[in-house]
Write an enzyme that holds these catalytic residues in place. Structure first.
Site, PDB file in Angstrom:
ATOM      1  CE  LYS A  77       0.982   0.195   9.007  1.00  0.00           C
ATOM      2  NZ  LYS A  77       0.590  -0.984   8.201  1.00  0.00           N
ATOM      3  CB  SER A 152      -2.506   0.417   6.771  1.00  0.00           C
ATOM      4  OG  SER A 152      -1.702  -0.719   7.078  1.00  0.00           O
ATOM      5  CB  SER A 176      -0.637  -2.730   4.765  1.00  0.00           C
ATOM      6  OG  SER A 176      -2.040  -2.692   4.841  1.00  0.00           O
TER       7      SER A 176
END
Length: 461
Positions: A77, A152, A176
């Site tokens: 990420k 996310s 997330s």
């Protein structure tokens, strides 16, 4: 070549069917071909990945001992620092940021001889759950590109589902990792707080943030956790869960949930029971109203983390991230302290639940399947809820409680979107989640995985 697990790739290396460089090139080609539709990467580190593949090959040829993830291509990420590789945090403000050192989690996995494919797209600064990023474009769900992959860590989950990476590392403040894992039909684990170090991760909240893996299956998850923690998890890949005490909440986790999602959850509970688990009704009413407390912690700490950027560049944030940060300005110190005290209370009550009644808690991961990109509200009969509140409602309590929580697929809706089961265990007991998740997977998910790999990765049996 169809999807291969970590063990299958390493067996192929041992049998000289292919090399780490071959597999790295294979993934880079897949990203080039498929990612223009999904937009799951912000930065693809092509030359870096080829270089790392050659380095680990040379190490093996020299007779040196190789690591647990020898030759395994991974992605991260984009709020996780990678030395020499652009790390934007999903923002325009930090679009040109190139870290001088690796985050602790990246360092750990490179030591295990993994290969870095690149950085995954995400919700700006991890401050949302859709991965609808205005600066780098929205991430698209590989089950249906009109839908969000969740967030996310949306790019990480989409990339794993589409087999553009073997596994990915995400972060989780209020769901997330688990929300996108559920939305994309992959496995995602939020480990125990600080089980995996967060140094070198751009925080939302130091109190709530966790780092963890997203994988295509439970065996890969166990191997990733071994590499990340130096603890043994593969031995817990057992199909025998007879006598495992599984808690079923009698409230909250069965409220404001879509009927089809709830039925798939009930089916999953029945499957666990048929495998020998003992289902036990549990009262979790003590968490009613908890969401405002957690929001007060997250917003307060995010506002502090972003204080300098807010002074210079607040207009550059996307609207939902800006609203969250602006809300931090009105939270009093008393409200923040009260929220921390509430967090302590939740920890004690869940601790008692796991000590005295159950070994694993089973809930839906999220109360709805993925929504179309741009949708910001959900309707439950006459009840309207923001998409953010709906998607985080079942997940963020376990960030506050600091216990490990696993999302594993449990079915597909009539609209062709995945739904997931959330399994939660006591502090430090990831082994129980791996055991329960693996038993459920082996009994229930062969057909699901085949469908996922046909739709998301383009592989046909």
């Amino acid at each position: 070549m169809t999807r291969k697990s970590i063990q299958e790739l390493q067996d192929g290396y041992s049998n000289q069917q292919f090399t780490p460089l071959d597999i790295t090139k294979h993934y880079l080609k897949r990203i080039k071909k498929k990612d223009p539709v999904l937009n799951s990467f912000i930065t693809v580190s092509k030359e870096w990945a080829r270089k790392e593949a050659k380095i680990v090959e040379a190490k093996e040829k020299a007779g040196d001992q190789t690591g647990r993830l020898y030759g395994i291509p991974l992605s991260y990420k984009d709020n996780i620092d990678t030395k020499g590789i652009r790390t934007t945090y999903g923002s325009s403000i930090d679009a040109n940021n190139v870290p001088e050192r690796d985050a602790a989690v990246v360092h750990k996995l490179l030591q295990e001889d993994s290969i870095t494919l690149g950085k995954n797209n995400m919700h700006e600064y991890a401050l949302g759950i859709t991965s609808n990023n205005p600066h780098y474009g929205p991430v698209h769900n590989p089950w249906n590109p009109e839908y969000t992959p969740g967030g996310s860590s949306g790019g990480s989950a989409a990339a794993v589902a589409a087999d553009l990476t073997v596994a990915s590392i995400g972060t989780d403040t209020g769901g997330s990792i688990r929300i996108p894992a559920a939305s994309c039909g992959v496995v995602g684990l939020k480990p125990t707080y600080n089980k995996i170090p967060t140094q070198g991760v751009f925080y939302v909240s130091w109190t709530l943030d966790h780092v963890g893996p997203l994988t295509a299956n439970m065996t890969d998850l166990a191997i990733m956790m071994e590499a990340l923690t130096k603890q043994k998890y593969v031995p817990y890949l057992q199909q025998d869960i007879r006598g495992l005490r599984v808690g079923v909440p009698t409230s909250f986790f069965n409220e404001h949930i879509e009927a089809e999602t709830y039925q798939l959850y009930v089916n999953a509970l029945q499957a666990l029971e048929q495998l020998g688990a003992v289902l036990i009704d549990v009262d979790v009413s003590f968490i009613n109203g908890y969401q405002q407390q957690i929001l007060n912690i997250a917003a307060s700490e995010a506002g502090y983390v972003h204080r300098d950027r807010m002074e210079c560049c607040l207009s550059q944030y996307v609207a939902d991230a800006r609203a969250l940060l602006e809300s931090s300005l009105t939270i009093t110190s008393r409200q923040y302290i009260e929220a921390l005290k509430a967090k302590e209370s939740y920890m004690k009550q869940f601790g008692r639940l796991f000590r005295e009644q159950i070994q694993v808690l089973a809930t839906p991961t999220i109360p709805i399947a993925a929504r179309k990109i741009g949708v910001e509200e959900v309707q439950f009969g006459s009840y309207t809820e923001s998409l953010f509140d709906a998607m985080t409602r079942y997940t963020e309590i376990f960030n506050a409680v600091e216990v490990p929580a696993l999302s594993i697929p449990c079915g597909i809706t009539s609209e062709g979107l995945p739904v997931a089961l959330q399994l939660v265990a006591a502090w430090g007991r990831e082994d129980r989640l791996i055991r329960a998740g693996y038993a459920y997977e082996q009994d229930q998910l062969a057909s699901f995985y085949q469908t996922r790999d046909e739709i998301c990765a383009g592989y046909h049996a």
